[in-house]
Design a protein around this motif. Structure first.
Motif, PDB file in Angstrom:
ATOM      1  N   SER A   8      -1.903  -1.076 -12.352  1.00  0.00           N
ATOM      2  CA  SER A   8      -0.478  -0.843 -12.119  1.00  0.00           C
ATOM      3  C   SER A   8      -0.230   0.615 -11.751  1.00  0.00           C
ATOM      4  N   TYR A   9       0.947   0.871 -11.218  1.00  0.00           N
ATOM      5  CA  TYR A   9       1.374   2.239 -10.906  1.00  0.00           C
ATOM      6  C   TYR A   9       1.334   3.092 -12.171  1.00  0.00           C
ATOM      7  N   ASP A  10       1.862   2.565 -13.270  1.00  0.00           N
ATOM      8  CA  ASP A  10       1.894   3.326 -14.522  1.00  0.00           C
ATOM      9  C   ASP A  10       0.488   3.652 -15.016  1.00  0.00           C
ATOM     10  N   LEU A  35      -3.496   5.083   3.385  1.00  0.00           N
ATOM     11  CA  LEU A  35      -2.056   5.153   3.182  1.00  0.00           C
ATOM     12  C   LEU A  35      -1.649   4.109   2.138  1.00  0.00           C
ATOM     13  N   GLY A  36      -0.894   4.531   1.139  1.00  0.00           N
ATOM     14  CA  GLY A  36      -0.428   3.613   0.103  1.00  0.00           C
ATOM     15  C   GLY A  36      -1.446   3.298  -0.974  1.00  0.00           C
ATOM     16  N   SER A  37      -2.552   4.033  -1.007  1.00  0.00           N
ATOM     17  CA  SER A  37      -3.593   3.729  -1.993  1.00  0.00           C
ATOM     18  C   SER A  37      -3.261   4.259  -3.385  1.00  0.00           C
ATOM     19  N   GLY A  38      -2.395   5.268  -3.475  1.00  0.00           N
ATOM     20  CA  GLY A  38      -2.020   5.798  -4.781  1.00  0.00           C
ATOM     21  C   GLY A  38      -2.361   7.267  -4.990  1.00  0.00           C
ATOM     22  N   LYS A  39      -2.628   7.991  -3.906  1.00  0.00           N
ATOM     23  CA  LYS A  39      -2.981   9.408  -4.030  1.00  0.00           C
ATOM     24  C   LYS A  39      -1.855  10.211  -4.683  1.00  0.00           C
ATOM     25  N   THR A  40      -0.618  10.001  -4.232  1.00  0.00           N
ATOM     26  CA  THR A  40       0.510  10.750  -4.793  1.00  0.00           C
ATOM     27  C   THR A  40       0.784  10.311  -6.224  1.00  0.00           C
ATOM     28  N   ALA A  41       0.629   9.047  -6.538  1.00  0.00           N
ATOM     29  CA  ALA A  41       0.820   8.577  -7.917  1.00  0.00           C
ATOM     30  C   ALA A  41      -0.185   9.263  -8.842  1.00  0.00           C
ATOM     31  N   LEU A  42      -1.423   9.340  -8.426  1.00  0.00           N
ATOM     32  CA  LEU A  42      -2.435  10.008  -9.241  1.00  0.00           C
ATOM     33  C   LEU A  42      -2.101  11.498  -9.377  1.00  0.00           C
ATOM     34  N   LYS A 123      -7.677   0.608  -2.509  1.00  0.00           N
ATOM     35  CA  LYS A 123      -6.661  -0.410  -2.799  1.00  0.00           C
ATOM     36  C   LYS A 123      -7.341  -1.774  -2.758  1.00  0.00           C
ATOM     37  N   LEU A 124      -7.439  -2.417  -3.941  1.00  0.00           N
ATOM     38  CA  LEU A 124      -8.113  -3.711  -4.020  1.00  0.00           C
ATOM     39  C   LEU A 124      -7.150  -4.866  -3.776  1.00  0.00           C
ATOM     40  N   ASP A 125      -5.904  -4.727  -4.218  1.00  0.00           N
ATOM     41  CA  ASP A 125      -4.821  -5.633  -3.849  1.00  0.00           C
ATOM     42  C   ASP A 125      -3.513  -4.893  -4.070  1.00  0.00           C
ATOM     43  N   SER A 126      -2.380  -5.583  -4.061  1.00  0.00           N
ATOM     44  CA  SER A 126      -1.087  -4.887  -4.084  1.00  0.00           C
ATOM     45  C   SER A 126      -0.906  -3.969  -5.289  1.00  0.00           C
ATOM     46  N   ASN A 127      -1.481  -4.276  -6.441  1.00  0.00           N
ATOM     47  CA  ASN A 127      -1.341  -3.443  -7.629  1.00  0.00           C
ATOM     48  C   ASN A 127      -2.647  -2.839  -8.140  1.00  0.00           C
ATOM     49  N   VAL A 128      -3.776  -3.376  -7.745  1.00  0.00           N
ATOM     50  CA  VAL A 128      -5.059  -2.981  -8.320  1.00  0.00           C
ATOM     51  C   VAL A 128      -5.728  -1.898  -7.463  1.00  0.00           C
ATOM     52  N   ARG A 129      -6.171  -0.828  -8.149  1.00  0.00           N
ATOM     53  CA  ARG A 129      -6.849   0.282  -7.485  1.00  0.00           C
ATOM     54  C   ARG A 129      -8.185   0.567  -8.161  1.00  0.00           C
TER      55      ARG A 129
END
Length: 155
Positions: A8-10, A35-42, A123-129
């Motif tokens: 999840s994002y959290d 793009l959209g993999s979660g770099k900024t979230a991390l 990015k493995l799927d919409s929520n999984v990284r």
């Protein structure tokens, strides 16, 4: 090298927070991923470890400086070339007493840091990284070794 899975994002924020808690003055973190993999979230999670409540993607401004327990220099080099980084005096930020986060670091060639914490996010799927940590240099290997996925992230 260490692989972690975020569902999840959290959880991605929490993994970033745990990484940030193990960083030090002068640390450089390179972030790789589509793009959209979660770099900024991390990056947000890492910044939280330095008492910085939120950061935004610096895509159109190249970089932001955030004041916290240590300054955090957050670069997004998607739209620029290495010559542009040299023109803005990147060394002042990369090799300073703060923590430097570099999104799209795969664009760096000759300026890629010789020592850093390299993080690849898949990015493995919409929520999984899948988050892969690789410490390049002895002081970064230690971080790779201590970051575990657990239930106390963010505490």
């Amino acid at each position: 090298m260490k692989d972690l899975i975020s569902y999840s994002y959290d959880e991605t924020l929490s993994i970033g927070y745990k990484i940030g808690k193990n960083l030090f003055k002068g640390a450089i973190v390179t972030l790789h991923g589509d793009l959209g993999s979660g770099k900024t979230a991390l990056a947000r999670g890492i910044a939280k470890a330095f008492s910085i409540d939120d950061i935004s993607s610096p895509t159109f401004t190249i970089f932001h400086i955030y004041d916290g327990k240590l300054p955090v220099y957050h670069f997004d080099i998607y739209r620029i070339e290495e010559d542009d980084l040299e023109d803005i005096g990147y060394e002042e930020y990369f090799y300073n007493d703060g923590v430097t986060l570099i999104e799209w670091a795969d664009k760096l060639k000759r300026l890629y840091p010789k020592e850093c914490l390299r993080i690849v996010i898949e990015k493995l799927d919409s929520n999984v990284r899948k988050i892969i940590l690789e410490g390049i240099g002895d002081k970064y290997k230690r971080i790779e070794d201590v970051v575990e996925k657990d239930e106390d992230f963010g505490d």
